[in-house]
Design a protein around this motif. Structure first.
Motif, mmCIF file in Angstrom:
data_model
loop_
_atom_site.group_PDB
_atom_site.id
_atom_site.type_symbol
_atom_site.label_atom_id
_atom_site.label_comp_id
_atom_site.label_asym_id
_atom_site.label_seq_id
_atom_site.Cartn_x
_atom_site.Cartn_y
_atom_site.Cartn_z
ATOM 1 N N VAL A 126 31.714 -28.726 9.167
ATOM 2 C CA VAL A 126 30.408 -27.710 9.426
ATOM 3 C C VAL A 126 31.126 -26.482 10.532
ATOM 4 N N ALA A 127 32.215 -26.920 11.162
ATOM 5 C CA ALA A 127 32.833 -26.099 11.923
ATOM 6 C C ALA A 127 34.261 -26.384 12.196
ATOM 7 N N GLN A 128 34.958 -25.239 12.601
ATOM 8 C CA GLN A 128 36.623 -25.743 12.693
ATOM 9 C C GLN A 128 37.053 -24.558 13.812
ATOM 10 N N GLY A 129 37.845 -24.646 14.795
ATOM 11 C CA GLY A 129 38.456 -23.735 15.579
ATOM 12 C C GLY A 129 38.334 -24.279 16.992
ATOM 13 N N THR A 130 38.670 -23.323 18.062
ATOM 14 C CA THR A 130 38.657 -23.837 19.584
ATOM 15 C C THR A 130 37.367 -23.897 19.772
ATOM 16 N N GLU A 131 37.025 -24.552 21.047
ATOM 17 C CA GLU A 131 35.561 -24.769 21.403
ATOM 18 C C GLU A 131 34.994 -23.180 21.389
ATOM 19 N N GLN A 132 35.817 -22.372 21.960
ATOM 20 C CA GLN A 132 35.342 -20.836 22.448
ATOM 21 C C GLN A 132 34.898 -20.269 20.904
ATOM 22 N N GLU A 133 35.997 -20.613 19.860
ATOM 23 C CA GLU A 133 35.855 -19.901 18.579
ATOM 24 C C GLU A 133 34.454 -20.322 18.124
ATOM 25 N N ILE A 134 34.012 -21.782 18.170
ATOM 26 C CA ILE A 134 32.964 -22.154 17.804
ATOM 27 C C ILE A 134 31.693 -21.835 18.206
ATOM 28 N N HIS A 135 31.832 -21.742 19.603
ATOM 29 C CA HIS A 135 30.422 -21.011 20.419
ATOM 30 C C HIS A 135 30.385 -19.758 20.073
#
Lengths: 316, 241
Positions: free
Chosen positions: A210-219
């Protein structure tokens, strides 16, 4: 370099994992994050070569897991949630056996063993029979068996589950230390766990990424910014009103009250979380509301998932 | 090949470190000794060759029992304990895993057979024994042990329960020894096929009497290969489940 494309796994009619596509750079620590039943363990078992996918491909350093499974398995170390151990063996005997089984010579195993025992904190336990070790040390032996043959990819399924707080901290440090030398993929349903350990987040929900990336990117992508709890003393509604007016704050709500202490949960925009948090604390103190606690809101993972699920339903 | 020897080494270690191997070996050897004393030697005078024939007759039964008991844990225990993942995520192929597992149990059966050699030696000391007869009988026992441990390895791969494995293995092993009975009531050509598949009547009789037939060696080897192939397929199928 791990490249996964269109990975799908069915158990009979039940789809456990659907159309996963992602890549992990060499030396990165990636975390599969998802609630129970999200398909994390199934995905890891396929990547480890324990199960074969229904469709899709998995390439590890350019080698196909399905076409050349035995070659790929030499490059993978896998620790399932329950450490698989031959409990009648000694720690060093067990690691030597598995090192050889994975293609190492006796000399190579003997050269590598002290380093692996040292990294996993097992140097003083090498002659102990595994059956006599505590759960925490068994987990360490589990990690040691996953890295004894110096694999390219280390896969750890819920490495900290069942450990006490002290063991969790040590285990996180151990997993963190594996990055760089190995590409590491861990799974967890604990956001904090993954946040503190991983460079890359892969969020799974009902078998789908459902989402991928760094934590910041997801937020940033889903616009949650992060939820922070502030415990303050004083008139709660006024405090929440002040906070909600600040730049970088999406919303502020009173979510708890114990005696004179009120908990305000603040949703930040998340462009600069530390600065936004500091501005909230500053504004509260300046307005005469002493702050006794600042913490990441519990259930943030659930919040993220609800948000993501909402976005998906909306998109559908 | 290296993976096979590594698996054999670990499995043999498990037999020796645990109580299972010792208990099975002790139980089989004790029973074999009692049967040798009571039935093979008996009270009446017998020719040495007849004593040996009787010894090999019940030794065959003991070998079947030992093979089924020793092989029940091979894969079922690994699945029950969750350690099968160590083998299935290693570079060892499913065939190497199946052969390694089988061979460990077979080697242990051979060790039990070696420990029973004192009985024919006692006959040789007190009578007249042709070494070829002893060799033939033990070759037959080794072959029947190979086939039955392969059968047991297969049944062990079907379940994570050792009880299910040993019951299923026991039923199949028993059936292999009564095929000749079914052949008597079956019509041609099924009767001939059933008789051929019998572990004892068609094949072991010759070994017992001191005769080695290539067709029997081929038969036991084929049965061994067949069950190892089935085990390999079961292991492979689990990856697709």
């Amino acid at each position: 370099m791990i490249e996964v494309s269109g990975l799908t796994k069915y158990y009979g009619d039940i789809c456990a994992v659907s159309d996963l596509t992602f890549s992990i750079e060499r030396g990165q620590i990636a975390g599969f994050l998802g609630l129970n039943g999200a398909g994390k363990s199934t995905a890891l078992k396929v990547l480890a070569g324990f199960l074969l996918p229904t469709s899709g491909s998995v390439m590890i350093d350019g080698v196909d897991v399905i076409a050349q499974p035995e070659l790929v398995r030499k490059r993978i170390g896998f620790l399932p949630e329950e450490p698989p151990l031959y409990k009648e063996m000694t720690v060093s005997g067990f690691l030597t056996y598995l090192g050889k089984l994975r293609g190492m010579t006796s000399t190579q195993v003997q050269d590598r063993l002290p380093d692996v025992l040292g990294r996993t904190g097992l140097s003083d336990y090498s002659t102990r029979v595994i059956d006599t070790l505590s759960l925490g040390y068994r987990k360490r032996v589990g990690i040691a068996q996953a890295i004894i043959h110096d694999p390219t990819l280390v896969i750890l399924d819920e490495p900290v589950s069942g450990l006490d707080p002290l063991q969790r901290v040590e285990m996180r440090k151990l997993v963190r230390g594996l990055g760089g030398d190995h590409t590491v993929l861990i799974s967890s349903h604990n956001l904090l766990e993954v946040e503190e350990t991983c460079d890359l987040l892969l969020m799974l929900g009902e078998g789908e990424l459902v989402a991928q990336g760094t934590e910041q990117e997801i937020h940033d992508r889903i616009g949650t910014g992060g939820r922070i709890e502030f415990d303050v003393r004083g008139e709660a509604e006024s405090a929440a009103g002040i906070v909600s007016m600040l730049a970088g704050v999406k919303s502020a709500d009173v979510t708890g009250e114990v005696g004179e202490i009120t908990t305000i949960t603040v949703v930040l925009l998340g462009q600069d979380r530390p600065a936004e948090t500091e501005s909230v604390v500053g504004a509260l103190v300046q307005a005469g509301f002493p702050v006794s606690r600042v913490a990441q809101a519990s259930n943030e993972l659930e919040g993220l998932f609800l948000k993501l699920a909402g976005n998906r339903e909306g998109a559908a | 090949m290296r993976a096979i020897w590594l698996i054999v080494g670990r499995e043999l270690g498990a037999y020796f470190k645990g109580w299972t191997g010792w208990v099975i070996a002790a139980g089989i050897l004790m029973l074999q000794g009692v049967l040798f004393n009571v039935f093979a030697l008996g009270d009446s005078e017998k020719l040495s060759s007849k004593v040996l024939q009787d010894f090999f007759y019940f030794s065959m039964g003991m070998t079947l029992v030992a093979s089924v008991l020793l092989s029940m844990r091979l894969i079922a225990e690994e699945r029950h304990d969750g350690t099968m993942v160590l083998l299935l995520t290693s570079p060892a192929s499913d065939w190497q895993i199946a052969v390694g597992k089988w061979m460990s149990a077979w080697v242990f059966v051979l060790l039990i057979l070696a420990a029973s050699l004192y009985m024919p030696l006692m006959v040789a000391v007190n009578g007249s024994v042709h070494p070829g007869h002893v060799f033939s009988g033990y070759l037959g026992l080794a072959l029947i042990g190979a086939a039955t441990t392969a059968l047991g390895t297969f049944t062990s791969s079907l379940s994570s329960s050792q009880v299910v494995s040993v019951v299923l293995g026991g039923i199949l092993a028993s059936l292999t020894c009564v095929m000749w009975l079914f052949s008597k009531v079956a019509s041609p050509p099924l009767d001939e096929l059933l008789a051929y598949m019998d572990f004892y009547y068609r094949h072991f009789q010759d070994f017992r009497e001191g005769t080695i037939h290539t067709r029997s060696i081929v038969f036991y080897s084929s049965v061994t290969f067949f069950f190892l192939l089935l085990t390999q397929k079961v292991l492979g199928a689990r990856r697709w489940r």
